[in-house]
Write an enzyme that holds these catalytic residues in place. Structure first.
Site, short mmCIF file in Angstrom:
data_model
loop_
_atom_site.label_atom_id
_atom_site.label_comp_id
_atom_site.label_asym_id
_atom_site.label_seq_id
_atom_site.Cartn_x
_atom_site.Cartn_y
_atom_site.Cartn_z
N ASP A 53 40.10 42.18 46.28
CA ASP A 53 39.34 42.63 47.47
C ASP A 53 40.01 42.80 48.56
OD1 ASP A 53 36.93 42.65 48.75
OD2 ASP A 53 37.16 40.54 49.52
N LYS A 100 49.26 34.07 43.13
CA LYS A 100 49.96 33.19 43.99
C LYS A 100 50.60 31.91 43.02
CE LYS A 100 50.27 32.27 48.00
NZ LYS A 100 51.56 32.34 48.81
N TYR A 135 34.79 33.86 43.54
CA TYR A 135 33.38 34.39 43.67
C TYR A 135 32.35 33.60 43.05
CZ TYR A 135 35.06 38.61 46.57
OH TYR A 135 35.38 39.29 47.50
C1 IPM Z 1 33.70 44.61 47.86
C2 IPM Z 1 33.02 43.67 49.34
C3 IPM Z 1 32.12 42.71 48.43
C4 IPM Z 1 33.05 41.93 47.92
C5 IPM Z 1 31.21 41.96 49.36
C6 IPM Z 1 30.30 42.91 49.92
C7 IPM Z 1 30.39 40.99 48.39
O1 IPM Z 1 33.67 43.44 50.15
O2 IPM Z 1 33.37 45.23 47.13
O3 IPM Z 1 34.96 44.69 48.22
O4 IPM Z 1 33.72 41.07 48.47
O5 IPM Z 1 33.21 42.09 46.63
MG MG Z 2 35.81 44.07 49.85
#
Ligand code: IPM
Ligand code: MG
Length: 360
Positions: free
Chosen positions: A254, A197, A141
């Protein structure tokens, strides 16, 4: 120690169904914690529309001064063509990073009344109680470089997955500590199940090594298992009750948390808490998104937002009795048959909350 009567909860309703579900959580807060000061702020598309930024420096600064933050959801098609650093999601990521709330707790708990609403057979999810601990402020991210470039006439996109030992150890420590408080005797993985992984990724290798090392040094009383993240995705639908605490990086966490949500009946049920070092306000948010397709229609399930408030009362505001009241009221409302559309019922967002308030 902060006196309860000087505590502030910052509400950041955001976009889509965010404002609807946050408004319901506010009603619950006003009853179970009447002395709590509630403030409102803008995040995501709502902030972009007002200020040209998905999160302003003033909002982040205010958030840091509060005791907890309850967010709704961000994003929607309206902002699809906005540059990426101004998109609603960038506001949310900026808030997570700005607060350095690196440990994202995502409980996947199946309320008894919802066992039949799960995507899986009832016997596989009855009694399900998983806690996903997702690393939230690093990994792919945030890793640099992150770009789309043109090379030799074609476009090329790059994301970077990067983790330091410190980033791995601090979130793993949280997972071990949480597992200590969640004693389990049944299931194949009664302690921490760490997912990566390591068969293809260097970050996976480092992740496994550091989690193993930390475990030996400080948490050998907690059982530790490792699993490749793809196999974990499979295990989650094969025998989910085997799992107690599931630890994963930002991206795998996620994905696995969305998957786990469907075991509990609906993603509309799942709250989350994002925690940093002691003294840092926690960021609480439903796991569901802004659901633009149903926004403004009164169809959204308020439970995830209300249970996020429950987590804020418990983890940041030090009000376990109030948290217990909220939890029991949601459980009782579900047991009495109250259901929004996502759970196969026909209650509106407000009516669902009314059903919960009746049990407070
Ligand atoms: C989550 C969401 C977020 C993420 C998005 C909205 C940026 O999917 O909180 O799981 O990917 O973290
Ligand atoms: Mg999410």
């Amino acid at each position: 120690m902060v006196q309860p009567n000087s505590q502030t909860l910052l509400l950041l309703p955001g976009d889509g169904i965010g404002p609807e579900v946050t408004a319901e959580a506010r009603r619950v807060a006003e009853i179970v914690a009447p002395d709590l000061a509630l403030e409102d702020g803008l995040l995501g598309g709502a902030s972009y529309d007002a200020h040209g930024e998905p999160m302003t420096a003033a909002t982040l600064a205010r958030a840091k001064e509060c005791d907890a933050i309850l967010m709704g959801a961000v994003g929607g098609p309206k902002w699809d063509n906005v540059p990426r650093d101004k998109r609603p999601e960038a506001g949310l990521l900026g808030m997570r990073k700005g607060l350095d709330v690196y440990a994202n707790l995502r409980p996947a708990y199946c309320f008894p009344a919802l066992a039949a609403a799960s995507a899986l057979r009832t016997e596989l999810v009855e009694g399900l109680d998983i806690l996903i601990v997702r690393e939230l402020t690093s990994g792919v991210y945030f890793g640099q470089p992150k770009m789309i470039e043109t090379v030799g006439g074609e476009r090329r996109a790059v994301d970077t997955q990067s983790y330091t030992t410190g980033e791995i150890r601090r979130v793993a420590a949280r997972a071990f500590e949480l597992a200590r408080g969640r004693k389990r005797t049944s299931g194949k993985f009664p302690g921490v199940l760490s997912c990566e992984k390591s068969n293809v990724m260097e970050t996976g290798v480092l992740w496994r090594e550091e989690v193993t090392r930390l475990h030996k040094e400080q948490y050998s009383d907690v059982r530790l298992d490792h699993m490749l993240a793809d196999a974990a995705a499979m295990h989650l639908v094969k025998a989910p009750k085997d799992i107690n605490v599931l630890l994963a990086d930002n991206l795998f966490g996620d994905i696995l948390s969305d998957e786990a949500s469907m075991l509990t009946g609906s993603i509309g049920m799942l709250p989350s808490a994002s925690l940093g070092e002691p003294g840092v306000p926690g960021l609480y948010e439903p796991v569901h998104g802004s659901a633009p397709d149903i926004a403004g229609k009164g169809l959204a399930n308020p439970c995830a937002a209300i249970l996020s408030l429950e987590m804020a009362l418990r983890w940041s505001l030090n009000r376990p009795e109030a948290a217990d009241r909220v939890w029991k009221a949601v459980d009782a409302a579900l047991s009495s048959g109250a259901r929004t559309a996502d759970l196969g019922g026909n209650l509106t967002t407000r009516q669902m909350t009314d059903a919960i308030l009746k049990h407070l």
